[in-house]
Design a protein around this motif. Structure first.
Motif, mmCIF file in Angstrom:
data_model
loop_
_atom_site.group_PDB
_atom_site.id
_atom_site.type_symbol
_atom_site.label_atom_id
_atom_site.label_comp_id
_atom_site.label_asym_id
_atom_site.label_seq_id
_atom_site.Cartn_x
_atom_site.Cartn_y
_atom_site.Cartn_z
ATOM 1 N N PHE A 164 0.835 -1.208 0.000
ATOM 2 C CA PHE A 164 0.000 0.000 0.000
ATOM 3 C C PHE A 164 0.869 1.257 0.000
ATOM 4 O O PHE A 164 0.686 2.160 -0.826
ATOM 5 N N LEU A 168 1.591 4.276 -3.001
ATOM 6 C CA LEU A 168 1.393 5.717 -2.827
ATOM 7 C C LEU A 168 2.542 6.500 -3.450
ATOM 8 O O LEU A 168 2.332 7.526 -4.113
ATOM 9 N N SER A 198 -4.709 3.593 -8.779
ATOM 10 C CA SER A 198 -5.982 3.845 -8.102
ATOM 11 C C SER A 198 -6.794 2.561 -7.984
ATOM 12 O O SER A 198 -7.376 2.263 -6.932
ATOM 13 N N LEU A 201 -5.306 0.393 -5.184
ATOM 14 C CA LEU A 201 -5.505 0.906 -3.826
ATOM 15 C C LEU A 201 -6.967 0.809 -3.396
ATOM 16 O O LEU A 201 -7.257 0.540 -2.226
ATOM 17 N N TYR A 204 -7.782 -2.599 -2.014
ATOM 18 C CA TYR A 204 -6.803 -3.045 -1.020
ATOM 19 C C TYR A 204 -7.355 -4.096 -0.062
ATOM 20 O O TYR A 204 -6.691 -5.099 0.230
ATOM 21 N N ALA A 282 -11.346 2.427 0.364
ATOM 22 C CA ALA A 282 -9.901 2.282 0.557
ATOM 23 C C ALA A 282 -9.479 2.969 1.851
ATOM 24 O O ALA A 282 -10.184 3.851 2.361
ATOM 25 N N SER A 286 -5.193 6.736 0.928
ATOM 26 C CA SER A 286 -5.540 6.631 -0.486
ATOM 27 C C SER A 286 -6.581 7.685 -0.856
ATOM 28 O O SER A 286 -6.466 8.359 -1.883
#
Length: 630
Positions: A164, A168, A198, A201, A204, A282, A286
């Motif tokens: 994760f 980013l 996107s 995430l 996730y 998310a 995010s």
């Protein structure tokens, strides 16, 4: 120019290290260092550009090796999307990726293109770099502590924090590449990377809802990518150039319309807005980074670049209508939300709509307002998302109703959320001033419809923000105090963002003179003061009222009774200030609730008609554009 690859390389290298290292302390240190290096490099680039005379930098003509590397990555992304589409039985989604990837590759290999530069550094690109570096870096720091608390409160979610956090920073690298690209093929490459990240995430947690929402975001953004790819193909066929500046100067309306479609999807405008509020499943970093502060700004960034070509055209009318219509409809739907992240999501869609409307009008005054809205929205909304995420980790809920009396329960978080809310709609915060400038510009343009959109949309905006702020400052003190589980790095990020927001308001005239006016000059070749000196002086005086909101909140915390005081109810208080014994001897729960008007403004009632109207406008406009060519 070594600064451009350095700026994109720093977060990319940091992402690799974050992914490989699973020790929390070392990983956190890498995030701090990467965020700091991103900010330092960005400000060094800005300083170098200013010293150089603020001239536009254009670099990299011969990029054969990099082009081939990008092509390989594009093919790998396509293969990945195909794999995920078949894995989760969303097979049709991969068709969008296959079509656009093969079309762009066909253009690169079969159509001779005029040699040109691939990167461009000017005032608008640097402003976006500063937003990405500062906001993105602070959100990265915030995420170090947040992800620890997140997995403590979500035991059923597999801990993949390294992945994760790494994604980013890959996203930040892609954003730097996107805003510094002057070549449509390069811009498209980074555009697609942000869409795929996107998608990853949002999914996730790997729940059914997260998977469905991630694919919705993917196909909508890929649809915009198809428009982007078609624009590249048309440009290459007609002028053998894919330079964004050439497209703006040529004024090919079909090409500009296709690029505008890409911008509308990325900025979650109607009828494509459902992907953004679905993305709220998310984790909060995010939402703060991709879906509020930066990724959705990629769409408005492209539209602002196109703004000079949109003025007085059919495409401009289409973009301004979609933006204004999204502004008012998303504002109305936000009224019916009690989930704080969904309120923030609809508010984001709404404010992006106002920026899009300003870009669609395409004159100096509206673009000036759009840039200010983009700056203040990025800071305020990222701070709000962080505050909501920290509150959820502490009280176990992000329901606005559960934030009743937060000023006495968790005063630090209440201060941060309260200032963030004030920044979105109260004077003298920049969002309100920017809306006022936009309204004035719409009036001057004679666009009655947009004037109505912004007037009634702003009224509904005030309604839902005031409801939330009222909940925060309610004089309610529970018998059992809440535990503040917010970590130091989370508070560090939120406090810095809060300070930036206040400084932006205090320095509003300087911000206009030295940052916003040069951007307008870059886009239009000329600029003038949108606000007169008397108006700016009035705003400087108004700025002192910025302390009203925190002062009122501080006063509440200082004057509230120190001892627990039972609240009077319509019966005998059971002792917890939330239950009472009624006249029949039964225990009843006291329930205080805001007015949400779900029947009148609920998503189920307004979303479908809004999508039909927006879709109809897009279909009609593109039919006219195609009819004009055929």
């Amino acid at each position: 120019m070594f600064l451009i690859p350095t700026l994109t390389g720093i977060p990319l290298i940091g992402a690799v290290l974050i992914y490989l290292i699973h020790n929390e302390k070392i990983r956190g240190l890498i995030i701090y260092i990467t965020a700091a290096l991103m900010m330092v490099t960005t400000f060094f680039m800005v300083a170098t550009w200013i010293i150089d005379g603020q001239n536009t930098w254009r670099y990299y003509v011969d990029t054969v090796f990099v082009d081939h590397l990008m092509q390989i990555v594009e093919i790998l992304l396509m293969i990945f999307i195909i794999y995920m589409s078949f894995k989760y039985k969303k097979r049709w989604v991969c068709l969008l990726s296959i079509f656009q990837t093969l079309l762009v590759l066909w253009v690169e290999y079969t159509i001779p293109l005029v040699e040109s530069t691939h990167t461009q550094v000017d005032s608008l690109a640097l402003l976006m770099c500063v937003i990405c570096a500062v906001i993105g870096g602070l959100i990265g720091i915030y995420s170090v502590g947040y992800m620890k608390s997140y997995h403590e409160n979500h035991r059923g979610v597999l801990d993949r924090s390294s992945t994760f956090l790494s994604l980013l920073f890959v996203f930040m690298a892609a954003m730097f590449g996107l805003v510094l690209s002057s070549n449509l093929i390069w811009l498209y490459f980074f555009w697609e990377i942000t869409s795929v990240i996107s998608f990853l995430l949002i999914g996730y947690t790997r729940t059914e809802e997260a998977i469905d929402n991630s694919f919705r975001a993917l196909w909508m953004n890929l649809l915009g990518g198809v428009g982007f790819a078609l624009a590249i193909w048309l440009c290459a066929m007609s002028s053998h150039s894919v330079q964004l500046s050439v497209i703006v100067s040529n004024g090919n309306m079909l090409v500009i319309g296709l690029l505008a479609l890409a911008g509308l999807t990325k900025s979650a405008q109607l009828p494509f807005s459902t992907w953004l509020y679905g993305a709220m499943v998310a984790p909060t970093p995010s939402s703060a980074l991709l879906h509020s502060a930066t990724m959705v700004k990629a769409g408005v960034y492209l539209l602002i670049r196109l703004a000079p070509a949109l003025n007085g055209t059919l495409c401009g009318s289409m973009v301004s209508f979609i933006g204004g219509f999204t502004f008012i409809m998303a504002s109305l739907m936000a009224i019916a939300q009690n989930d704080a992240k969904k309120v923030l999501a609809f508010s984001t869609i709404s404010n992006l709509g106002l920026i899009v409307a300003c870009a669609g009008i395409g004159v100096e005054q509206t673009v000036w307002a759009a840039i200010f809205l983009m700056i203040f929205h990025s800071v305020s909304k990222s701070m709000l998302f962080e505050g909501v995420g920290a509150t959820e980790n502490s009280i176990g809920s992000r329901d606005i109703e559960h934030m009743h009396g937060l000023i006495l329960r968790l005063p630090k978080l209440a201060y941060i959320i309260g200032i963030g809310i004030a920044g979105m709609y109260l004077a003298p915060f920049g969002m309100l001033i920017s809306k006022w400038v936009a309204l004035k510009a719409f009036v001057d343009s004679g666009n009655v419809l947009l004037v109505m959109f912004i007037a009634f949309g702003s009224a509904s905006t005030m309604f839902y923000w005031t409801k939330w702020l009222g909940k925060l400052i309610a004089m309610h003190k529970p018998k059992t105090p809440d535990e503040d589980k917010t970590r130091k790095d989370e508070y560090f990020s939120m406090n810095i963002l809060c300070g930036i927001m206040i400084c932006l308001c205090l320095l509003f005239p300087l911000l206009a003179k030295y940052i916003v006016n040069p951007v307008v000059l870059t886009l239009f070749g000329s600029t003038h003061d949108v606000l007169s000196m008397s108006e700016l002086t009035t705003m400087v005086i108004m700025v002192f009222s910025i302390l009203v909101v925190p002062s009122v909140m501080f006063l509440i915390t200082r004057t509230a009774p120190r001892d627990y005081v039972p609240t009077y109810m319509n019966g005998i208080n059971t002792g917890d200030n939330s239950h009472f014994i009624d006249s029949m001897g039964e225990s009843k729960k006291l329930y205080l609730s805001n007015w949400y008007l779900r029947f009148e403004f609920g998503r189920r009632r307004l979303l479908k008609p809004s999508q039909i109207v927006a879709s109809s406008v897009l279909i009609v406009c593109f039919a006219i554009l195609l009819g004009g060519i055929l």
